[in-house]
Write an enzyme that holds these catalytic residues in place. Structure first.
Site, short mmCIF file in Angstrom:
data_model
loop_
_atom_site.label_atom_id
_atom_site.label_comp_id
_atom_site.label_asym_id
_atom_site.label_seq_id
_atom_site.Cartn_x
_atom_site.Cartn_y
_atom_site.Cartn_z
N CYS A 106 -0.39 4.17 2.09
CA CYS A 106 -0.24 4.31 3.37
C CYS A 106 0.91 4.05 4.00
CB CYS A 106 -0.63 2.67 3.91
SG CYS A 106 -2.22 1.94 3.07
N ASP A 107 2.04 3.63 3.23
CA ASP A 107 3.22 3.60 3.62
C ASP A 107 4.70 4.49 3.02
OD1 ASP A 107 2.56 1.78 5.65
OD2 ASP A 107 3.01 -0.06 4.22
N CYS A 138 0.84 -1.15 0.11
CA CYS A 138 -0.01 0.11 0.23
C CYS A 138 0.63 1.34 0.05
CB CYS A 138 -0.99 -0.01 1.21
SG CYS A 138 -1.95 1.48 1.27
P1 FAD Z 1 -10.21 -5.38 6.60
O1 FAD Z 1 -9.49 -4.45 7.50
O2 FAD Z 1 -9.32 -6.15 5.39
O3 FAD Z 1 -10.98 -6.49 7.67
C1 FAD Z 1 -11.58 -7.49 6.91
C2 FAD Z 1 -12.33 -8.24 8.26
O4 FAD Z 1 -13.19 -9.30 7.63
C3 FAD Z 1 -11.37 -9.04 9.01
O5 FAD Z 1 -11.38 -9.19 10.31
C4 FAD Z 1 -11.45 -10.58 8.40
O6 FAD Z 1 -10.88 -11.57 9.40
C5 FAD Z 1 -12.94 -10.57 8.35
N1 FAD Z 1 -13.15 -11.74 7.45
C6 FAD Z 1 -12.71 -11.84 6.07
N2 FAD Z 1 -13.42 -12.96 5.62
C7 FAD Z 1 -14.46 -13.16 6.66
C8 FAD Z 1 -15.41 -14.32 6.66
N3 FAD Z 1 -15.40 -14.99 5.69
N4 FAD Z 1 -16.12 -14.35 7.79
C9 FAD Z 1 -15.99 -13.60 8.97
N5 FAD Z 1 -14.98 -12.53 8.87
C10 FAD Z 1 -14.31 -12.56 7.60
N6 FAD Z 1 -4.92 2.41 5.68
C11 FAD Z 1 -4.92 3.43 6.28
O7 FAD Z 1 -5.55 4.27 6.18
N7 FAD Z 1 -3.83 3.89 6.78
C12 FAD Z 1 -2.57 3.11 6.74
O8 FAD Z 1 -1.48 3.51 7.31
C13 FAD Z 1 -2.83 1.76 6.17
N8 FAD Z 1 -1.62 0.86 6.28
C14 FAD Z 1 -1.80 -0.51 5.80
C15 FAD Z 1 -0.69 -1.23 5.89
C16 FAD Z 1 -0.90 -2.48 5.56
C17 FAD Z 1 0.31 -3.69 5.58
C18 FAD Z 1 -2.27 -2.94 4.60
C19 FAD Z 1 -2.09 -4.55 4.36
C20 FAD Z 1 -3.13 -2.02 4.66
C21 FAD Z 1 -2.99 -0.59 5.03
N9 FAD Z 1 -4.13 0.24 5.01
C22 FAD Z 1 -3.97 1.25 5.72
C23 FAD Z 1 -5.15 -0.23 4.35
C24 FAD Z 1 -6.20 -0.60 5.42
O9 FAD Z 1 -5.71 -1.69 6.32
C25 FAD Z 1 -7.66 -1.05 4.78
O10 FAD Z 1 -8.12 -0.36 3.86
C26 FAD Z 1 -8.61 -1.55 5.70
O11 FAD Z 1 -8.44 -2.30 7.15
C27 FAD Z 1 -9.93 -2.03 5.31
O12 FAD Z 1 -10.64 -2.27 6.06
P2 FAD Z 1 -12.17 -3.39 6.13
O13 FAD Z 1 -12.90 -3.14 7.16
O14 FAD Z 1 -13.02 -3.09 4.81
O15 FAD Z 1 -11.42 -4.81 5.76
#
Ligand code: FAD
Length: 318
Positions: free
Chosen positions: A143-144, A140
């Protein structure tokens, strides 16, 4: 399917515990929807895999991803969200009550479901990626990238995202190598032009990444193969501090695809600016429906919208 009388009924079921799921939970709980949230395998979502988060409003000194997600969990619980560990592995969205199976055994039926299962970044699969994750390897740039200001970095990929990430990083870093497997870019003409016009991007066509190297302190370089598998094949190293993957994400939608419409890449399609899917009463929020932004704050915003949409849907049904 389980016996009908063993099915638990809930008003609002949230699947996923990233920023989208927890924010949806905060709003749903405060609207008295008595949400039940299943965390999935990665409690707290993708942000638990990173160290510093500096771009989420409300944390002027920055915060680590795990601490921020723990804060969100506590906030969701404070208003009464029932947070449970479990994975949704099958759904039946044919009726007006939506059925979701957890961990292969327990069925839940919900009046409203919010899908917030996120997306998983694709990696090349070389062991060194794991070793340098967070200390040189990232999926990302938004992000980084800031952590690599003034340094030399590489982006892997040849599509629009890779070109976008390369141009974004070019504004922060000293030099950006764009490592492209093919002899051409897959990106749109406009994106290609942007890359070509950026003086500190060097495109390395027909290059594959063989390995990454460095010390415990961080990444120092990448070993590349030019024209792999041909008589002209040649290895060489580039010195870089950051290695950014931009070869795509896999939205976690496999379980829902039978009922929920998705785009060509598998992202859930929602109606207009809402979080509504094609199934009434099923909503989607966060990275799982957002191929464009994929940030903590945009996911949290989407979670808020989904909870408000769910509340309105349930009120209209009564
Ligand atoms: P996610 O955070 O992906 O969460 C998905 C959830 O769904 C998880 O809890 C998982 O366990 C659950 N899940 C999946 N499948 C199932 C299932 N079948 N049943 C039940 N639960 C399930 N964003 C920023 O704004 N700032 C940053 O500095 C930043 N740094 C990042 C660094 C890294 C290394 C990465 C990988 C991403 C970073 N991001 C950052 C991006 C950010 O993490 C994502 O945009 C954000 O977390 C997405 O949120 P979400 O809730 O949509 O999904």
């Amino acid at each position: 399917m389980a016996e009908e009388n063993s099915i638990e009924h809930v008003k609002c079921l949230i699947i996923g515990s990233g920023p989208a799921g927890y924010t949806a939970a905060i709003y749903a709980a405060r609207a008295n929807l008595k949400p039940v949230l299943y965390t999935g395998m990665q409690m707290g979502g993708q942000l638990t895999t990173t160290t510093e988060v500096e771009n989420f409003p409300g944390y002027p000194e920055g915060v680590t991803g795990p601490v921020m997600m723990e804060d969100m969990r506590k906030q969701a619980e404070r208003f009464g969200t029932d947070i449970r560990f479990g994975v949704a592995d099958e759904v039946d969205f044919t009726g007006s009550l939506h059925k979701v199976r957890i961990d292969g055994e327990k069925w839940i039926e919900a009046d409203a479901v919010i899908i917030a299962t996120g997306a998983t970044a694709k990696y090349l699969g070389i062991p060194a990626e794991e070793k340098f994750k967070g200390v040189g390897v990232s999926a990302c740039a938004t992000c980084d990238g800031f952590f690599y200001r003034g340094k030399d970095v590489a982006v892997v990929g040849g599509g629009d995202t890779a070109c976008e990430e390369a141009t974004y990083l070019a504004g922060i870093c000293n030099k950006v190598y764009l490592i492209v497997r093919k002899p051409y870019l897959r990106a749109s003409k406009a994106m290609q032009e942007k890359v070509n016009k950026t003086p500190n991007i060097e495109v390395l066509f027909e290059h594959n990444t063989k390995d990454l190297f460095g010390t415990d302190m961080g990444l120092e370089g990448a070993r590349l193969i030019y024209k792999m598998g041909t008589p002209e094949e040649k290895e060489h190293d580039i010195k870089i501090d950051g290695f950014f993957l931009a070869i795509g994400h896999t939205p976690n939608t496999e379980v829902f695809k039978k009922y929920i419409h998705t785009d060509g890449q598998g992202y859930i399609l929602t109606e207009g600016r809402s979080s509504r899917t094609n199934v009434p009463g099923v909503f989607a929020a966060g990275d799982v429906m957002d191929p464009d932004y994929r940030q903590g704050i945009t996911s949290a915003g989407a979670g808020c919208r989904a909870a408000i949409d769910a509340e309105r849907y349930l009120t209209e049904r009564c």
